[in-house]
Design an enzyme around this catalytic site. Structure first.
Site, PDB file in Angstrom:
ATOM      1  N   ASP A  12      -9.986   0.195   3.317  1.00  0.00           N
ATOM      2  CA  ASP A  12     -10.231  -1.246   3.494  1.00  0.00           C
ATOM      3  C   ASP A  12     -11.705  -1.607   3.405  1.00  0.00           C
ATOM      4  OD1 ASP A  12      -7.501  -1.483   4.003  1.00  0.00           O
ATOM      5  OD2 ASP A  12      -7.800  -1.097   6.133  1.00  0.00           O
ATOM      6  N   LYS A  15     -12.864  -1.953  -1.780  1.00  0.00           N
ATOM      7  CA  LYS A  15     -12.903  -1.259  -3.080  1.00  0.00           C
ATOM      8  C   LYS A  15     -12.367  -2.126  -4.209  1.00  0.00           C
ATOM      9  CE  LYS A  15     -10.463   2.080  -1.392  1.00  0.00           C
ATOM     10  NZ  LYS A  15     -10.509   1.818   0.053  1.00  0.00           N
ATOM     11  N   ALA A  38      -1.908   1.382  -0.437  1.00  0.00           N
ATOM     12  CA  ALA A  38      -3.212   0.742  -0.629  1.00  0.00           C
ATOM     13  C   ALA A  38      -3.037  -0.774  -0.760  1.00  0.00           C
ATOM     14  CB  ALA A  38      -3.880   1.292  -1.873  1.00  0.00           C
ATOM     15  N   GLY A  39      -4.106  -1.502  -0.460  1.00  0.00           N
ATOM     16  CA  GLY A  39      -4.073  -2.949  -0.652  1.00  0.00           C
ATOM     17  C   GLY A  39      -5.432  -3.375  -1.157  1.00  0.00           C
ATOM     18  N   THR A  41      -7.798  -6.114  -2.633  1.00  0.00           N
ATOM     19  CA  THR A  41      -7.876  -7.571  -2.718  1.00  0.00           C
ATOM     20  C   THR A  41      -9.019  -7.996  -3.635  1.00  0.00           C
ATOM     21  OG1 THR A  41      -7.104  -7.635  -0.444  1.00  0.00           O
ATOM     22  CG2 THR A  41      -8.060  -9.668  -1.293  1.00  0.00           C
ATOM     23  N   GLN A 224      -7.432   4.238  -0.126  1.00  0.00           N
ATOM     24  CA  GLN A 224      -7.727   4.672   1.248  1.00  0.00           C
ATOM     25  C   GLN A 224      -9.232   4.981   1.360  1.00  0.00           C
ATOM     26  OE1 GLN A 224      -4.616   6.377  -0.234  1.00  0.00           O
ATOM     27  NE2 GLN A 224      -3.875   4.375   0.340  1.00  0.00           N
ATOM     28  N   GLY A 415     -19.643 -11.911   0.350  1.00  0.00           N
ATOM     29  CA  GLY A 415     -18.465 -12.765   0.373  1.00  0.00           C
ATOM     30  C   GLY A 415     -17.411 -12.177  -0.538  1.00  0.00           C
TER      31      GLY A 415
HETATM   32  P1  IMP Z   1       0.281   6.425   4.966  1.00  0.00           P
HETATM   33  O1  IMP Z   1      -0.715   6.553   3.890  1.00  0.00           O
HETATM   34  O2  IMP Z   1       1.189   5.239   4.813  1.00  0.00           O
HETATM   35  O3  IMP Z   1       1.043   7.706   5.193  1.00  0.00           O
HETATM   36  O4  IMP Z   1      -0.515   6.162   6.355  1.00  0.00           O
HETATM   37  C1  IMP Z   1      -1.359   7.151   6.935  1.00  0.00           C
HETATM   38  C2  IMP Z   1      -2.587   6.514   7.559  1.00  0.00           C
HETATM   39  O5  IMP Z   1      -3.424   6.003   6.529  1.00  0.00           O
HETATM   40  C3  IMP Z   1      -2.297   5.346   8.498  1.00  0.00           C
HETATM   41  O6  IMP Z   1      -3.286   5.327   9.513  1.00  0.00           O
HETATM   42  C4  IMP Z   1      -2.498   4.122   7.599  1.00  0.00           C
HETATM   43  O7  IMP Z   1      -2.827   2.970   8.332  1.00  0.00           O
HETATM   44  C5  IMP Z   1      -3.665   4.604   6.756  1.00  0.00           C
HETATM   45  N1  IMP Z   1      -3.731   3.959   5.434  1.00  0.00           N
HETATM   46  C6  IMP Z   1      -2.973   4.205   4.354  1.00  0.00           C
HETATM   47  N2  IMP Z   1      -3.357   3.441   3.320  1.00  0.00           N
HETATM   48  C7  IMP Z   1      -4.387   2.714   3.749  1.00  0.00           C
HETATM   49  C8  IMP Z   1      -5.241   1.770   3.123  1.00  0.00           C
HETATM   50  O8  IMP Z   1      -5.133   1.450   1.938  1.00  0.00           O
HETATM   51  N3  IMP Z   1      -6.222   1.224   3.902  1.00  0.00           N
HETATM   52  C9  IMP Z   1      -6.399   1.596   5.199  1.00  0.00           C
HETATM   53  N4  IMP Z   1      -5.632   2.484   5.818  1.00  0.00           N
HETATM   54  C10 IMP Z   1      -4.644   3.042   5.103  1.00  0.00           C
END
Ligand code: IMP
Length: 430
Positions: A12, A15, A38-39, A41, A224, A415
């Site tokens: 987060d 990226k 992943a997310g 934005t 991540q 921003g």
């Molecule tokens: P998983 O990847 O869904 O197995 O989650 C494992 C850990 O990685 C958890 O703490 C999630 O919140 C974190 N996590 C997975 N993807 C992201 C991301 O894109 N951003 C932030 N944390 C992530």
């Protein structure tokens, strides 16, 4: 010139925004690990776009985008995201390519992810995104996995699915006491996905080799962050892939000798979602304040992010593992108006200073951060267009970041919009 851009913290970091900004100069953009956990934005003219699986480069017309072999793909979700992107008027045919060797997230992976977490209880859970990521990588390492190419062949898919369901249904029924999965239903649904994706499924590492040979610029989009890496993060509170720089090579089939630079993306402070240690996490009041200012809610799950000060032990650890050329510092504007800003420069453990990030979570939990304080600034910096326009105290903060980490800053953002990222290293692509 080939660049890897990845998160230096717990994900987060922004990226998506940095990749979108940089992909203007790139020919090919590649996702190499993780999946739709992943997310990413991107904000364009006040409109927000969130991508979970397709590389953020897709938002720039004509960029070739690859989802590499190291990712895990939920094909049902991928088709949804493709529809969303096409709805924006973006052509995918000829621009999006999916590795035939990427592993497929099956319905049982998603259910097992939730069941594992529920069974682990509040104390033992990881706080996953429930997207089936971990269980899919488990099957990959266990050599049971189903790959994208398998979705194109009924006999092979049926054979692999049958073998998997024998085990999964036994587990679900006898251990979790839950409903079993239907072979026929999954087979027909996933074959249909394969048919729809047939033209996108390719041998992508060969395409990347060709691109490199032809002097194209390749941008690798990490998902991540370093502290969620399965080897170098806060294990077991991590994701199940290598989100560090080496993951770009194995997850795309790209030689390390062809990677020119690795850029680490760091927020001007720190956040984390999910469970696990977070040494610089702030007490409730300041935590809430920073979350409010930075709108710190997960782009994938909407969960509130935990907030804390910048942690130099983390950034140095990330630099040691990734060998950063430079940092992209995001969300600098969020700190405007704070009277004092802290940077953690070490941890104190059993009366001694510790400057290396420990693998031992017990040591981490029992250590306390040692802070260095910096004066804040009151000016609104959202409209800044050059480094020289920043207030003196902001410059001092950034100089401290560089001085303490030993890593230069090549860009910073004030921003969410594309035009709020300011590049300070004009030679980034050289
Ligand atoms: P998983 O990847 O869904 O197995 O989650 C494992 C850990 O990685 C958890 O703490 C999630 O919140 C974190 N996590 C997975 N993807 C992201 C991301 O894109 N951003 C932030 N944390 C992530």
């Amino acid at each position: 010139m080939n660049l890897v851009v990845l998160g230096a913290q717990w994900g987060d970091e922004g990226k998506g925004k940095i990749i979108d900004f940089m992909s203007d100069n790139a020919d090919v953009v590649v996702r190499y690990q993780g999946g739709n956990n992943a997310g990413h934005t991107v904000v364009l003219a006040d409109k927000k776009f969130v991508l979970h699986l397709i590389p953020s480069g897709i938002l720039r017309a004509g960029k070739k985008c690859i989802i590499g072999n190291g990712t895990v793909i939920d094909p049902v979700y991928l088709l949804e995201e493709m529809k969303y992107v096409e709805g924006l008027g973006i052509k995918l045919n000829g621009n999006l390519f999916v590795s035939e060797a990427a592993h497929v997230i099956m319905p049982y992976h998603k259910i097992l992810d939730r069941l594992n977490e529920a069974k682990s209880g509040k104390k033992g859970k990881i706080g996953t995104t429930s997207r089936g990521i971990g269980p899919c990588y488990v099957d990959k390492a266990g050599r049971l996995g189903i790959r994208m190419v398998d979705l194109l062949n009924k006999e092979i898919l049926a054979e692999k699915l049958k073998a998997n369901l024998e085990l999964k249904n036994y587990l679900v029924k006898n251990y979790y006491k839950e409903k079993t999965f239907s072979f026929e239903k999954i087979l027909s649904e996933y074959l249909a996905c394969g048919e729809k994706l047939r033209h996108f499924i390719k041998n992508t590492y060969v395409m990347l080799e060709q691109a490199a040979k032809n002097g194209k610029k390749v941008l690798f989009e990490g998902a991540q962050g370093t502290m969620l890496d399965v080897d170098f993060g806060t294990y077991p509170y991590v994701t199940s892939s290598n989100s560090t720089a080496g993951g770009a090579c194995t997850g795309a089939g790209f030689s390390p000798s062809r990677v020119n630079k690795v850029i680490g993306v760091t927020k001007a402070y720190t956040t984390r979602v999910g469970e696990g240690p977070f040494p610089t996490e702030l007490p409730v009041e300041l935590n809430d304040e920073l979350r409010g200012r930075g709108n710190e809610f997960g782009a994938t799950t909407g969960r509130p992010r935990r907030c804390g000060w910048l942690d130099m032990v983390v950034l140095k650890h990330a630099n040691a593992v990734n060998g950063f050329h430079s940092f992209a510092v995001t969300k600098l504007d969020v700190l405007s108006g704070l009277k004092e800003i802290q940077i953690c420069v070490a941890y104190k453990y059993k009366g001694k200073k510790m400057t290396e990030f420990p693998a031992d979570l017990k040591a981490l939990r029992e250590s306390t951060p040692v802070y260095k304080a910096f004066k804040g600034w009151t000016e609104d910096i959202c409209g800044v267009k050059k480094y020289s326009e920043l207030p003196d105290n902001t410059k001092r903060y950034l100089e401290a970041l560089t001085g303490l980490s030993g890593v230069n800053i090549s860009m910073f953002s004030v921003g969410p919009d594309r035009n709020q990222t300011i590049i300070t290293d004009k030679n980034l692509w050289k």
